[in-house]
Design an enzyme around this catalytic site. Structure first.
Site, mmCIF file in Angstrom:
data_model
loop_
_atom_site.group_PDB
_atom_site.id
_atom_site.type_symbol
_atom_site.label_atom_id
_atom_site.label_comp_id
_atom_site.label_asym_id
_atom_site.label_seq_id
_atom_site.Cartn_x
_atom_site.Cartn_y
_atom_site.Cartn_z
ATOM 1 N N ASP A 1 48.840 -41.922 -100.351
ATOM 2 C CA ASP A 1 48.756 -43.171 -99.690
ATOM 3 C C ASP A 1 49.286 -44.232 -100.809
ATOM 4 O O ASP A 1 50.059 -45.274 -100.721
ATOM 5 C CB ASP A 1 47.316 -43.648 -99.356
ATOM 6 C CG ASP A 1 47.158 -43.444 -97.941
ATOM 7 O OD1 ASP A 1 48.039 -42.648 -97.200
ATOM 8 O OD2 ASP A 1 46.117 -43.659 -97.237
ATOM 9 N N LYS B 1 42.593 -31.575 -111.910
ATOM 10 C CA LYS B 1 41.444 -32.071 -112.801
ATOM 11 C C LYS B 1 40.924 -31.088 -113.609
ATOM 12 O O LYS B 1 39.673 -30.876 -113.789
ATOM 13 C CB LYS B 1 40.503 -33.047 -112.047
ATOM 14 C CG LYS B 1 39.322 -33.670 -112.725
ATOM 15 C CD LYS B 1 40.093 -35.083 -113.347
ATOM 16 C CE LYS B 1 38.965 -35.721 -114.280
ATOM 17 N NZ LYS B 1 39.676 -36.759 -115.208
#
Ligand code: NAD
Length: 374
Positions: free
Chosen positions: A269, A209
């Site tokens: 995930d 980020k």
């Protein structure tokens, strides 16, 4: 204590590897037995031998020693060439293992062994088998030719390990978490990702980020510096929000995703969900050397334990990862992965991946079928 690691002893050209095996609880012993069967077959075929030392962890260790991981078990795992783990834990709502402090419960053994073995890299492949497309929640036009990616997640730094506290300032409660990475932590995980890319399609997408976070800007510059040592590997950068979108819009573009702890937690995930089946997902945790901890991504499934129902494929694929990343036996790993694909394409299914027109088999038969095709 005897060091039972003899590192690739070469006797008459047979390489020997010492594997610490932790069956664990629930379906753990059943799925690990099938992985051993397949490893032995690969050993026969590729001229190497695996010797196993069984160790207790989790509930099984609590029953025997009163704690989920003993110092002796950790020392034995450290002394091995690599560790193969089934799963630990019981029925959380209905087991005596949970009537104790959290640090004495079965899962505490997992955290302790990862820490004790200094494993800082978590490797999770997400691969879509064409025959299991139906279990993938994405549209067919998005799935295209499928996907085959590996997420390399930093495991011991970042937000989950930074200083944290809650305080009250002028009557207002506030909570603080800190995200810290130093260049050495970034460098060592980046090296892992590039090494893995060298065994695959040689493409690394580093996720950060950097438009907001200083830690991400440092991450980016260190990853670029590491990339210079791998001229054959293509490196690009992607912001984490974009990556979350790209995983469900165009998963086929990814080969190796390299990212920090929290982003990796979430993205791995997400990536595993789009494969559709928990019984197929392998994983590895690696440290600075060759020793790793290999385990399926799922838990101990106490609801189906002892019934010959568990899908052993995630554990078998974890064993294949062990051959690839700890022992550099890429051909043997390829053979196991191809055997799994063959069994799936021939229509054999355990109950969790069963669909119409396929042949249902149990845990043991699935292991036999895969071993026979290695
Ligand atoms: P789980 O992954 O064990 O099971 C979730 C569901 O998936 C269950 O219905 C189970 O039957 C099914 N399932 C899981 N693996 C399967 C397989 N190989 N084949 C067929 N079906 C499979 O998760 P859970 O039920 O939340 O947890 C059960 C226990 O496992 C708990 O004690 C938990 O703490 C522990 N756990 C351990 C690990 C680990 O050892 N790494 C990871 C997650 C959970």
């Amino acid at each position: 204590m005897v060091d039972f690691r003899a590192h690739q002893d070469k006797t008459e050209d047979v390489m020997e590897f010492h594997v610490a095996v932790i069956p664990g609880d629930g379906i753990g012993p059943e799925i690990v037995a099938e992985a051993r069967k397949v490893l032995d077959k690969a050993g026969e075929k590729f001229g190497c031998q695996f010797t196993y030392r069984e160790l207790l962890m989790g509930g099984a260790s609590i029953d025997a020693y009163g704690v989920p991981l003993t110092e002796e078990t950790l020392a034995a795992a450290k002394a091995s060439d690599s560790v193969l783990l089934g799963a630990v834990g019981g029925d959380v709502g209905n087991s005596r293992w949970y009537d104790v402090a959290p640090n004495l419960r079965p899962e505490a053994g997992l955290l302790a062994i990862r820490k004790g073995l200094e494993l800082f890299a978590n490797i999770r492949p997400a691969y879509l088998y064409q025959e299991l497309n139906k279990a993938c929640p994405l549209k067919e036009e998005i799935i295209g030719d499928g996907f085959d990616m590996v997420i390399v997640r930093e495991l011991t730094g970042g937000l989950y390990f930074g200083k944290r506290y809650t305080e009250e300032v002028d009557g207002v409660k506030r909570a603080v978490d800190t995200l810290v990475y130093d260049e050495n932590e970034i460098r060592r995980i980046a090296v892992k990702a590039f090494d893995i890319a060298m065994k695959r399609k040689k493409n690394v997408i580093s996720v950060d980020k950097a438009n907001v976070l200083d830690s991400s800007r440092l991450w980016r510059s260190v990853v670029e510096e590491v990339a210079k040592g791998y001229p054959e590997v293509t490196l690009s950068h992607m912001l984490v929000d974009n990556c979350a979108m790209q995983l469900v819009m165009n998963p086929g573009q990814f080969d190796v995703i390299l990212t920090e702890n929290m982003f990796g937690d979430i993205l791995s995930d997400e990536a595993s969900m789009i494969t559709g089946s928990i019984g197929m997902l392998s994983s590895a945790s690696l440290g600075a050397g060759k020793l790793g901890l290999y385990e399926p991504s799922h838990g101990s499934a106490p609801d189906i334990a002892g019934k010959d129902l568990a899908n052993p494929i995630a554990t078998i694929l974890s064993a294949a990862m062990m051959l690839r990343y700890s022992f550099d036996l890429d051909d043997a790993a390829d053979a196991i992965e191809a055997a799994v694909r063959k069994v799936i394409s021939e229509g054999y299914r355990t109950v969790d991946i069963m669909s119409e027109g396929c042949t249902r088999v149990g845990t043991k038969e699935m292991g036999d079928l895969i071993a026979a095709r290695v």
